[in-house]
Write a protein that holds these residues in place. Sequence first.
Motif, PDB file in Angstrom:
ATOM      1  N   THR A   1      -1.600   1.571  11.539  1.00 23.79           N
ATOM      2  CA  THR A   1      -1.524   2.101  10.177  1.00 23.79           C
ATOM      3  C   THR A   1      -2.350   3.380  10.147  1.00 23.79           C
ATOM      4  O   THR A   1      -3.386   3.470  10.816  1.00 23.79           O
ATOM      5  CB  THR A   1      -2.066   1.121   9.127  1.00 23.79           C
ATOM      6  OG1 THR A   1      -3.461   0.910   9.354  1.00 23.79           O
ATOM      7  CG2 THR A   1      -1.329  -0.207   9.176  1.00 23.79           C
ATOM      8  N   VAL A   2      -1.898   4.351   9.361  1.00 23.00           N
ATOM      9  CA  VAL A   2      -2.601   5.634   9.249  1.00 23.00           C
ATOM     10  C   VAL A   2      -2.611   6.058   7.790  1.00 23.00           C
ATOM     11  O   VAL A   2      -1.586   5.960   7.096  1.00 23.00           O
ATOM     12  CB  VAL A   2      -1.934   6.739  10.100  1.00 23.00           C
ATOM     13  CG1 VAL A   2      -2.618   8.079   9.859  1.00 23.00           C
ATOM     14  CG2 VAL A   2      -1.990   6.393  11.577  1.00 23.00           C
TER      15      VAL A   2
ATOM     16  N   PRO B   1       0.820  -1.224   0.000  1.00 21.32           N
ATOM     17  CA  PRO B   1       0.000   0.000   0.000  1.00 21.32           C
ATOM     18  C   PRO B   1       0.849   1.268   0.000  1.00 21.32           C
ATOM     19  O   PRO B   1       0.415   2.298  -0.522  1.00 21.32           O
ATOM     20  CB  PRO B   1      -0.818  -0.140   1.288  1.00 21.32           C
ATOM     21  CG  PRO B   1      -0.913  -1.606   1.534  1.00 21.32           C
ATOM     22  CD  PRO B   1       0.412  -2.164   1.062  1.00 21.32           C
ATOM     23  N   LEU B   2       2.039   1.189   0.575  1.00 21.59           N
ATOM     24  CA  LEU B   2       2.929   2.347   0.571  1.00 21.59           C
ATOM     25  C   LEU B   2       3.299   2.776  -0.841  1.00 21.59           C
ATOM     26  O   LEU B   2       3.617   3.939  -1.083  1.00 21.59           O
ATOM     27  CB  LEU B   2       4.206   2.016   1.351  1.00 21.59           C
ATOM     28  CG  LEU B   2       4.073   1.912   2.877  1.00 21.59           C
ATOM     29  CD1 LEU B   2       5.232   1.124   3.447  1.00 21.59           C
ATOM     30  CD2 LEU B   2       3.997   3.292   3.503  1.00 21.59           C
TER      31      LEU B   2
ATOM     32  N   SER C   1       5.064   6.948   3.420  1.00 24.95           N
ATOM     33  CA  SER C   1       5.133   7.473   2.054  1.00 24.95           C
ATOM     34  C   SER C   1       4.179   8.643   1.874  1.00 24.95           C
ATOM     35  O   SER C   1       3.161   8.761   2.568  1.00 24.95           O
ATOM     36  CB  SER C   1       4.807   6.374   1.037  1.00 24.95           C
ATOM     37  OG  SER C   1       3.462   5.956   1.145  1.00 24.95           O
ATOM     38  N   LEU C   2       4.539   9.490   0.926  1.00 26.65           N
ATOM     39  CA  LEU C   2       3.691  10.589   0.470  1.00 26.65           C
ATOM     40  C   LEU C   2       3.373  10.342  -1.001  1.00 26.65           C
ATOM     41  O   LEU C   2       4.215   9.831  -1.748  1.00 26.65           O
ATOM     42  CB  LEU C   2       4.388  11.933   0.644  1.00 26.65           C
ATOM     43  CG  LEU C   2       4.696  12.371   2.074  1.00 26.65           C
ATOM     44  CD1 LEU C   2       5.500  13.671   2.067  1.00 26.65           C
ATOM     45  CD2 LEU C   2       3.410  12.557   2.869  1.00 26.65           C
ATOM     46  N   ARG C   3       2.163  10.758  -1.421  1.00 20.55           N
ATOM     47  CA  ARG C   3       1.731  10.458  -2.788  1.00 20.55           C
ATOM     48  C   ARG C   3       0.953  11.624  -3.361  1.00 20.55           C
ATOM     49  O   ARG C   3       0.123  12.229  -2.688  1.00 20.55           O
ATOM     50  CB  ARG C   3       0.847   9.206  -2.782  1.00 20.55           C
ATOM     51  CG  ARG C   3       0.210   8.869  -4.116  1.00 20.55           C
ATOM     52  CD  ARG C   3      -0.662   7.619  -3.993  1.00 20.55           C
ATOM     53  NE  ARG C   3      -1.655   7.759  -2.939  1.00 20.55           N
ATOM     54  CZ  ARG C   3      -2.827   8.353  -3.090  1.00 20.55           C
ATOM     55  NH1 ARG C   3      -3.151   8.877  -4.261  1.00 20.55           N
ATOM     56  NH2 ARG C   3      -3.684   8.436  -2.089  1.00 20.55           N
TER      57      ARG C   3
ATOM     58  N   GLY D   1      -1.839  12.114  -0.713  1.00 18.73           N
ATOM     59  CA  GLY D   1      -2.031  11.114   0.321  1.00 18.73           C
ATOM     60  C   GLY D   1      -0.806  10.912   1.184  1.00 18.73           C
ATOM     61  O   GLY D   1       0.337  11.101   0.748  1.00 18.73           O
ATOM     62  N   PHE D   2      -1.050  10.523   2.435  1.00 17.81           N
ATOM     63  CA  PHE D   2      -0.006  10.192   3.406  1.00 17.81           C
ATOM     64  C   PHE D   2      -0.331   8.818   3.965  1.00 17.81           C
ATOM     65  O   PHE D   2      -1.464   8.574   4.412  1.00 17.81           O
ATOM     66  CB  PHE D   2       0.037  11.234   4.525  1.00 17.81           C
ATOM     67  CG  PHE D   2       0.856  10.829   5.727  1.00 17.81           C
ATOM     68  CD1 PHE D   2       2.228  10.976   5.732  1.00 17.81           C
ATOM     69  CD2 PHE D   2       0.250  10.300   6.866  1.00 17.81           C
ATOM     70  CE1 PHE D   2       2.987  10.603   6.835  1.00 17.81           C
ATOM     71  CE2 PHE D   2       0.989   9.937   7.970  1.00 17.81           C
ATOM     72  CZ  PHE D   2       2.368  10.081   7.963  1.00 17.81           C
ATOM     73  N   HIS D   3       0.628   7.899   3.912  1.00 15.07           N
ATOM     74  CA  HIS D   3       0.415   6.550   4.442  1.00 15.07           C
ATOM     75  C   HIS D   3       1.566   6.189   5.364  1.00 15.07           C
ATOM     76  O   HIS D   3       2.736   6.352   5.005  1.00 15.07           O
ATOM     77  CB  HIS D   3       0.334   5.529   3.305  1.00 15.07           C
ATOM     78  CG  HIS D   3       0.053   4.135   3.783  1.00 15.07           C
ATOM     79  ND1 HIS D   3      -1.221   3.671   4.005  1.00 15.07           N
ATOM     80  CD2 HIS D   3       0.882   3.102   4.106  1.00 15.07           C
ATOM     81  CE1 HIS D   3      -1.182   2.414   4.422  1.00 15.07           C
ATOM     82  NE2 HIS D   3       0.090   2.052   4.491  1.00 15.07           N
TER      83      HIS D   3
END
Length: 845
Positions: free
Chosen positions: A647-648, A214-215, A586-588, A637-639
């Motif tokens: 998990t956030v 998912p990252l 990760s940032l997306r 998005g931020f994961h």
Amino acid sequence: MSSHRVALAALAILLPLAALADPKDDARKRFVEGVQLARAGQYQEAIELFREADGIFRHPATTYNIAYAYQQLGEFEQAIQWYELLITQAPTRSDEIRGVVDELQARIDAERAAAAAAAAASEPAAAPTQPAAGSLGLEEVERLRAIAAELEKLAVAAAERAPPDPADPPSPSDPDAPSEPPPTDSLPEIEGAGFEMDAYERVVVTASRYGQAPLDSPSTISLITADEIRLSGATSIADVMRRVVGVDVMNMASGQPEISIRGFNRELNNKVLVLIDGRSVYWDFLGSTQWNRLPIVLEEIERIEVIRGPGSAVYGANAVTGVVNIITKTPGENPETIARLDYGSPGYMRGSVFTNGRAGETAWRLSASYTQHERWERTEEITENSSLSPVLENQNLGLQQIQGAGRIDRSFGDLGVVSLSGGFVDGTAEIYNIGVLGNYAMDTTDAYVRADATFGPVHARVFYNYLQGSTGPWAGLPAERRLLDSDFLATTFDAELESFGEFSTGSIDHRINGGIGYRRKYIGNFDYLEGEVVEHHFNAFVNHEASIGKVKLIGSLRADRHPLIDLDRTLSPRGAIIGRVAKDTSLRLTGGTAFRVPTLVESYMDFGLPSGVDGVVVEDFGSRALFPERILTFEAGFHDESSLYHTVDVTVFYNRVSNLIGLRPLDPRFSPYSPRHEGFIVGETGWVNLADVYHGGGVEVDGKLFPADGLDIFANLNVQRIFQDTPGQDLQVDRSTSLIKANAGVQYRTPYRVDLSTAAHFVGPQTWVLRGFDEGGDILFTPRSIPSRFLFNARVAARPFADDKLELAVTGWNMLALADAGRSREHPNGQLLRARIFGSVSYSF
């Protein structure tokens, strides 16, 4: 190969990687600690943690770790036992694993022979007389020594295929180093194996059509695991979808839940693409998914992946606001048989059986179920003297159906896998049709057959969907019956071929996957259309991922050739930039478009629409000139999953929706009495692209906590607002989508064989603008409001016996509705929801 890389290479030994399920959280914690100990050479301590993880949730990589750790300790017999178990879990690698077992057995035999020879040689020389029975003579001793030497050569030959580890274990001179195990430089290994792989990592396949963390996903994605489904007490997929942030579940009737993502819900909603293992299940002529009529049982679901946002760049038409991919359990992966019976109110009963197993290279899975559910609300009473006539004999049940499905997989070792599957659903359901058509019923048979073949990087899939049935108003006057009752037959044939490749250019790693497809749609015997319709569709897509250090650049493009629409109107690009700001954070940034093609009803409709006034009809026509509905989306998005305990996800998004398809204003046209429509025609309308443009934006916050063994907590919040931009008018707020939606819940698997779970769902108030007709037959728009609603669910389950095979459970759904004041509607025309209380008995064989 490094002897400290001790986990199995997951993509080599598994077909799909298992997604993280709740018990896997507990197993994963022990697994990670075990890997750390193994890398430090503390193999005995590592084995203890690996075996605890295996007891919580069995996984082939854990089995391999145990076997290999025993191997490092020189306990070859124990290692062989676990390698034998691994063969049953990973049959596609059986030849390779069997080779390791044979070489270890050769080492054992060599050591035993050498020990026997040494013991014989150390005995005092016997007198030159006839040897006593059972004693060894000099010739026998020499023969044993020769056997030992030959077996030792076999073990040394195995070492040539597994070179010494360049990263040596801790030095024995180090006082803190563990006791030195037997030398490992001559021990066999499985090609591609190592301790560095995480057996329980989170993996998704829907965003890019291949496995990734998912990252690294270019789309915002949520996971619902098999254990979450089991512990929730859900009776349908729609029930469990309520827990996903940004998802709106709207029950029109007990047999008709409608699901949307980020707004735009409606009767027969058609903006979410639903897949089962990648096979589309929406009805082509309506474009909608009948959620309660999918040919699977809950027990065969491995996980559900939910893309929140457009997916047309890889899936094409109808993946407008999201994609739901229901991924089933791989046949034979964990052989089991589960039988379950639910019974409760209101008139709810469900019985199901699920089994899967394996015989060598062949694995299978079978499921069957019966479901019935009473109507939430009776909107009319039909008696013997009533002028109304029903379309279904049983006026009490909103859903009644049987289901069956099966799949068989045949593995050809390392070459590939061939799979055949099929299923059906047969029964009746109450639905609410679009607008003034209102309360309807369906009696249908829905079936499919499918074939898949995967060889190396190439995957081919074909399937055939078959739908036959009848529909009409739930209860209507005889004239309405003759006008609106209709049979129909719809079929879909779909074929796809896709492949992938990987390569590097300097410091950049590339992965490219793409494919081509064909789809044939057919609808006939349907009185609402102008006649039989056949459409041929073609498509192609490509997805490219480039990795540069901690940054991934992903670009996707799909083109769909539609018989009525220009190619440039179906192009669907997507681009994403993903950066790992930390190992597990990760940032997306993502931008893309998606589209929905006109349904066969919208393109080819030709029938008389009742106005609600006796004897007055409006003619309703489709249009071949319709453009696709369009959405343009940007997301940030931020994961974060930087610990084993949480998990956030945080996502901010903007949507621009245009070209929505709706009915145009009434064109007045009075005509004499029409025998075909059994009424006077006062005008005509038809499907057009509306001029309105919708701008929507919001924020989604989603978190999960795993603070202790067996305890899982989830909470999420969606805040969203949609604005309607109508030419010549001021910007208006579209209040049919709630400003706030929130979900929270707790699941606890106690150490006393008792499971507890609760979930709460809040949806803010809504105001819908409904289209109808006034007494003169003119179109009338009426605002209808529904207040905010709150659903509370709870489940208690117990397994009275130590083998955990029997489970007894009690579930309450929408429990606040036990009091009349707690009942609510989820659409102005929908039925008033009641509470559902039921007991369950399940047994695992």
